[in-house]
Motif scaffolding. Structure first.
Motif, mmCIF file in Angstrom:
data_model
loop_
_atom_site.group_PDB
_atom_site.id
_atom_site.type_symbol
_atom_site.label_atom_id
_atom_site.label_comp_id
_atom_site.label_asym_id
_atom_site.label_seq_id
_atom_site.Cartn_x
_atom_site.Cartn_y
_atom_site.Cartn_z
ATOM 1 N N ARG A 128 -3.540 51.995 -12.879
ATOM 2 C CA ARG A 128 -3.835 52.458 -11.524
ATOM 3 C C ARG A 128 -4.587 51.362 -10.780
ATOM 4 O O ARG A 128 -5.525 50.757 -11.307
ATOM 5 N N ALA A 129 -4.163 51.096 -9.560
ATOM 6 C CA ALA A 129 -4.745 50.003 -8.786
ATOM 7 C C ALA A 129 -6.206 50.283 -8.464
ATOM 8 O O ALA A 129 -6.645 51.433 -8.349
ATOM 9 N N ALA A 130 -6.960 49.217 -8.288
ATOM 10 C CA ALA A 130 -8.374 49.328 -7.929
ATOM 11 C C ALA A 130 -8.515 49.621 -6.442
ATOM 12 O O ALA A 130 -7.588 49.416 -5.648
ATOM 13 N N ILE A 131 -9.685 50.101 -6.066
ATOM 14 C CA ILE A 131 -10.024 50.363 -4.663
ATOM 15 C C ILE A 131 -11.209 49.476 -4.304
ATOM 16 O O ILE A 131 -12.223 49.469 -5.015
ATOM 17 N N LEU A 132 -11.080 48.732 -3.218
ATOM 18 C CA LEU A 132 -12.123 47.806 -2.775
ATOM 19 C C LEU A 132 -12.635 48.209 -1.406
ATOM 20 O O LEU A 132 -11.949 48.898 -0.648
ATOM 21 N N ASP A 133 -13.843 47.757 -1.075
ATOM 22 C CA ASP A 133 -14.320 47.934 0.291
ATOM 23 C C ASP A 133 -13.800 46.775 1.138
ATOM 24 O O ASP A 133 -13.071 45.901 0.659
ATOM 25 N N MET A 139 -14.930 49.508 -5.605
ATOM 26 C CA MET A 139 -15.389 50.881 -5.452
ATOM 27 C C MET A 139 -14.796 51.801 -6.512
ATOM 28 O O MET A 139 -15.393 52.825 -6.855
ATOM 29 N N ALA A 140 -13.614 51.485 -7.009
ATOM 30 C CA ALA A 140 -12.986 52.266 -8.077
ATOM 31 C C ALA A 140 -12.110 51.332 -8.894
ATOM 32 O O ALA A 140 -11.395 50.492 -8.334
ATOM 33 N N ILE A 141 -12.158 51.490 -10.222
ATOM 34 C CA ILE A 141 -11.374 50.627 -11.104
ATOM 35 C C ILE A 141 -11.031 51.412 -12.356
ATOM 36 O O ILE A 141 -11.789 52.289 -12.781
ATOM 37 N N ARG A 218 -10.921 56.139 -15.111
ATOM 38 C CA ARG A 218 -11.310 55.727 -13.763
ATOM 39 C C ARG A 218 -12.828 55.683 -13.667
ATOM 40 O O ARG A 218 -13.515 56.658 -13.999
ATOM 41 N N ARG A 219 -13.330 54.548 -13.222
ATOM 42 C CA ARG A 219 -14.770 54.389 -13.078
ATOM 43 C C ARG A 219 -15.103 53.980 -11.654
ATOM 44 O O ARG A 219 -14.336 53.289 -10.981
ATOM 45 N N ALA A 309 -19.751 59.906 -8.384
ATOM 46 C CA ALA A 309 -18.292 59.984 -8.494
ATOM 47 C C ALA A 309 -17.811 59.885 -9.941
ATOM 48 O O ALA A 309 -16.704 60.329 -10.248
ATOM 49 N N ASN A 310 -18.631 59.346 -10.840
ATOM 50 C CA ASN A 310 -18.248 59.273 -12.249
ATOM 51 C C ASN A 310 -18.426 60.599 -12.972
ATOM 52 O O ASN A 310 -18.009 60.733 -14.119
#
Length: 696
Positions: A128-133, A139-141, A218-219, A309-310
């Motif tokens: 699953r792709a990461a989320i960046l600001d 922000m999510a990995i 997901r972290r 969120a974790n």
């Protein structure tokens, strides 16, 4: 001479020189008279052959021993490398999955792009792709983990296997595993999200029938930062809320990180200030938003209380509730910016128009009043500066119900926002059949309609950015992207005037506590009573918000701060209205995020900039101009046009019960308000009890 002597004499070079110990001396003879001692050994041919065979055998043994030594060292080296230097993880067992059908070809048979083709894994698992600001902060990995499963039919001793697994990894439940392993199934899950170390520990046990499956976990490294925006995933890695849910397919199919418009620095500042205000005023909740008024990008979106969120599984419903887009609140006086813009843009109002705020309005069973009102007629700028409900109600009536509904519809107040969050809610709006005179008036000052805070931010951004309504977005725009296309909802001239009005609220009105030197903040306070369970309003239970934009000479960012049910304290002198509890927090946010966003305070030419934004509270009326009468109610006959200068009606004038005056006459400029002028004198005013500036 014997053969032995012949052999010795015939081969003198084969004999070594005698050593001193091998020389014999006769008693009394000189040393030179010594004779060597000789020993005659006879070596037969079979002895020589046997010795040669032994020599050959010894050589072969040495070679074999060396070979075995080399093999042993190779095995030892390999074991050391596999177990100590570079331990190898067990190879996951292939799982049977039904392959997904290939994507359909386009109607024209064209070949899809490589990116589109690569987005389909045809049944294979992808990360699953990461989320960046917006600045590249993670922000999510997804981290690699393993799932532990077993085939009970291959187990030799299920109870012993469960005991060994629980000993190796203490967090595993021995009783649960023993119960599952005792079944007659061929597949049972024992644990999820094992770390590589735990996986290696279990693998060294050598338990037959135990296997691993490659999975992900997901972290969220920033914990509570933007928790409601990010949302979360379930145990199978599927998005269940927020960005994770809205972009679930994109995050699964495309490996490239998803870049959001959120700036984690700004997000942290807004959360910090909201949290402090929430604690100081004992509020039950709070929300804050920062948006770029030129692009619609949301740089910060905070909703309190929040959660880590974790650990979304332990979050309460109130913590998961995103007040910024899901919560629908009556916007209160922040909506007066919409009413004033509507009146100006439609031509129903001019800056020098005046509105009767001397008396309360009785209509049916409703009574409309002002909080700390001036009890006199107010000019157009004063209606906003002093947040007059009476003036805003009469201003809305001057436009009319149909035009008001059309204006709000164009401003997006009747529909969803279109932001990339599945939790975005639908405003609560009265139907057209019930949009009567009382609704027109109450909506004029932000009651009788419920919208999300982001609706208010979006509408105010259009008021400040030149009249262009933009769709808010949570995605970052590429640096070289052209300006987004929006919809023009008002004239540029209307926006120019409203920017001055918003600045006036902060310099001369109830938004003074939001002022930040050098940033020319403009805004509007808003305090709305919350609706009770039986349809009425709950007294002293408010939503206090401040809607601001800075800098007003070149609007760039909108900042919204709201507290849900704040309580007054000694520092606010008993007030819990927006100017006391929300506006100061907005000012602190602006002071902190301005430098982060590359905006430094303009202090050198502050006077010149302020002069371009200045507007008098009581503008003069152009020669020959007049204000048309305002019809209220349903008169049965035409109302004659009043004279140009009419004194305001007395406060104790007789008035039919449940009726409003038939018309609002235009009056001469009101007398100077000594109390107001004293309150607005230059320099800080002394604070003494409840006689300070009334805040709305």
């Amino acid at each position: 001479m014997s053969g032995r002597d012949d052999q010795r004499e015939g081969h003198p070079h084969d004999m070594a020189a005698p050593s001193p110990s091998s020389v014999a001396h006769r008693f009394g003879a000189p040393a030179a008279a010594g004779v060597p001692r000789m020993e005659h050994v006879q070596v037969t041919a079979p002895d020589l052959a046997r010795r040669a065979a032994m020599e050959r055998t010894r050589g072969r043994l040495v070679i074999a021993a060396a070979g075995f030594a080399v093999l042993f060292l190779a095995v030892v080296g390999k074991l050391a490398d596999a177990t100590i230097i570079d331990p190898q993880l067990p190879r996951p067992v292939a799982q049977m999955r039904r392959p997904e059908p290939p994507p359909p070809l386009p109607p024209d048979g064209a070949i899809q792009s490589a990116a589109a083709a690569a987005s389909h894994d045809f049944g294979t698992r992808v990360e699953r792709a990461a989320i960046l600001d917006r600045n590249g902060e993670i922000m999510a990995i997804s981290l690699p983990t393993a799932a532990l499963f077993a085939n009970p039919r291959e187990m030799i001793d299920p109870a012993d296997a469960a005991r060994k697994l629980a000993t190796a990894v203490p967090r595993l439940n021995e009783k649960m595993m023993a119960r599952r392993l005792a079944t007659d199934k061929q597949f049972v899950y024992l644990a999820r999200h094992l770390s590589p170390r735990e996986q290696l520990t279990i693998n060294t046990l050598g338990i037959p029938g135990v296997y691993f499956e490659k999975t992900e976990r997901r972290r969220y490294p920033l914990g509570r930062v933007a928790a409601q925006v990010l949302g979360g995933v379930d145990v199978d890695g599927k998005g269940v809320a927020g960005v994770e849910r809205f972009f679930d397919q994109r995050l699964r199919d495309e490996p490239d990180p998803l870049r959001l418009s959120i700036d984690v620095r700004v997000q942290a500042v807004v959360r910090d200030e909201l949290d402090q205000a929430m604690v100081e005023f004992n509020a039950i909740g709070a929300t804050g938003i920062v948006m770029d008024v030129r692009t619609g990008e949301v740089l910060a979106m905070v909703s309190l209380p929040d959660y880590d969120a974790n650990d979304v599984g332990h979050a309460t419903a109130d913590q998961r509730f995103n007040r910024a887009v899901t919560g629908m609140y009556e916007p209160g006086s922040t909506f007066k910016l919409q009413t004033a813009s509507m009146a100006l843009d439609s031509g129903a109002a001019q800056l020098w128009y005046q509105y009767d705020a001397a008396d309360v309005i009785h209509i049916g069973r409703f009574t409309i009043t002002d909080f700390e009102g001036k009890h006199r007629w107010l000019y157009f700028p004063e209606v906003l500066a002093y947040s007059s409900n009476l003036g805003a109600a009469r201003m809305a009536l001057s436009v009319g119900a149909e035009k008001q509904r059309e204006w709000l519809r164009r401003m997006g107040m009747f529909g969803r926002l279109g932001i990339e969050l599945p939790e975005a809610g639908m405003p609560i709006v009265q139907p057209a059949s019930r949009w009567k005179e009382v609704v027109t008036m109450t909506v004029g000052f932000g009651h009788g309609i419920a919208v999300s805070p982001l609706h208010v931010v979006r509408g105010t951004a259009a008021v400040a950015n030149g009249g262009i309504l933009l769709r808010p977005t949570i995605l970052a725009r590429p640096p070289d992207a052209p300006p987004p296309k929006g919809e023009r909802v008002m004239q540029q001239s209307t926006s120019d005037i409203m920017r001055k009005m918003m600045r006036l609220v902060v310099t001369d009105g109830y938004g003074k506590t939001a002022e930040v030197p050098g940033y020319f903040v403009g805004g509007k306070t808003g305090t709305a009573e919350k609706v009770g369970g039986k349809g009425g309003y709950r007294k002293h239970t408010n939503v206090a918000a401040f809607m601001s934009v800075f800098p007003m000479n070149a609007p760039r960012y909108a900042v919204y701060m709201m507290l849900d049910e704040p309580k007054a304290n000694a520092s606010t002198h008993g007030y819990a209205t927006a100017g006391w509890v929300a506006a100061p927090a907005a000012g602190r946010v602006i002071a902190r995020i301005g430098p982060m966003l590359g905006l430094l305070p303009a202090t050198d030419d502050a006077a010149a900039i302020q002069a371009t934004l200045a507007v008098p509270l009581q503008p003069g009326k152009p020669p020959g101009a007049h204000q048309p009468p305002l019809l209220i109610g349903e008169p049965s006959r035409p109302v004659p046009r009043p004279p140009t200068h009419v004194a305001p009606p007395a406060r104790d004038a007789a008035r039919a019960p449940g009726r409003m005056p038939a018309r609002l006459p235009v009056m001469a400029p009101p007398p100077r308000d000594a109390r107001h002028e004293a309150m607005l004198a230059p320099g800080p005013a002394p604070v003494s009890g409840r006689q300070t500036v009334a805040v709305r």
